[in-house]
Write an enzyme that holds these catalytic residues in place. Structure first.
Site: not given
Length: 253
Positions: A22, A72, A181, A185, A207, A209
């Site tokens: 992305i 980082d 995860y 988010k 997506v 990816t």
């Protein structure tokens, strides 16, 4: 004074996570849209530099300049140095797109999630956007508002800057096998809402990816589920997410 059409960009952008699927498309899209300066940053410095070179060939602004650096996102010193580099090079920051993130190590129920994986995912996916929003926000609040000439629409104050967090549909719903995860988010939504400056959030579903490819490898039923759940019956392309970032980018204030 800037002269620009709606949904065309000028000014300076930072793209964090520029080496990812992305982030790479965000860099290309913003270069095509007319930014005059861009700092591309990623934990993978070599890959970020490659994307920076590719974006240069797509830049529509004749005054376009760029640089790339390693960052980082979990380390406050590294983040501050990245932001300082952007200000030293370009003088201001108009757009910042946080387009990085990691998935869980294993798809397991919450009761089997390791604390190490929880800390790793939250550190990158949540602490990272917070540190960057904090550092970039300081710069944006301190700089003078920009003005743009929208032609027939006249002059408009377009504010001091805009930040976009690329999040996930997991910011709105939950998946039991991806507790860290999902938690990360949801937390990005909190960072976005509590920023104190203009920050928008983009929440795509699947997506196309490397992360999506890995999910298909781990869960072969993913494409079938996507076909049933998604109106377009396919994963979103990275450039479509980049277009959403571009949509919310110009209206800075």
């Amino acid at each position: 004074m800037r002269k620009m059409a709606q949904f065309k960009l000028d000014g300076v952008a930072i793209v964090v996570g520029a080496a990812g699927g992305i982030g790479r498309e965000v860099a290309f899209t913003f270069a095509e849209a007319g930014v005059k300066g861009m700092l591309l940053a990623d934990v993978n410095a070599e890959a970020s530099a490659e994307v920076a070179e590719q974006a240069k060939s797509l830049a529509s602004n004749p005054a376009y300049t760029y640089l790339s650096t390693r960052v980082d996102a979990t380390d406050v010193t590294s983040v501050d140095e990245m932001v300082d580099l952007a200000v030293k090079t370009f003088g201001r920051i108009d757009y910042c797109i946080n387009a990085f993130g990691v998935d869980v190590a294993e798809y397991v129920p919450p009761q089997q999630t390791t604390l190490e994986d929880y800390d790793r995912v939250l550190g990158i996916n949540t602490k990272g956007p917070f540190l960057i929003t904090r550092a970039v926000g300081r710069v944006m609040l301190s700089q003078e508002p920009a003005q743009a000439d929208f032609g027939r629409l006249g002059l408009r104050d377009i504010g001091r800057g805009s930040i976009v967090n690329v999040s996930s549909a997991m910011a709105l719903v939950a998946v039991p096998a991806k507790a860290p995860y999902t938690t990360s988010k949801h937390a990005v939504t909190g960072v976005t809402k509590a920023a104190g400056i203009r920050v928008n959030q983009v929440c795509p579903t699947w997506v196309r990816t490397p992360m999506f490819e890995e999910e298909c490898r781990r869960i072969p039923e993913t494409p079938e589920a996507l076909n049933k759940l998604s109106p377009i019956k396919r994963p979103i392309e990275p450039d479509e997410v980049a277009a959403a970032c571009l949509l919310v980018g110009p209206a800075i204030g």
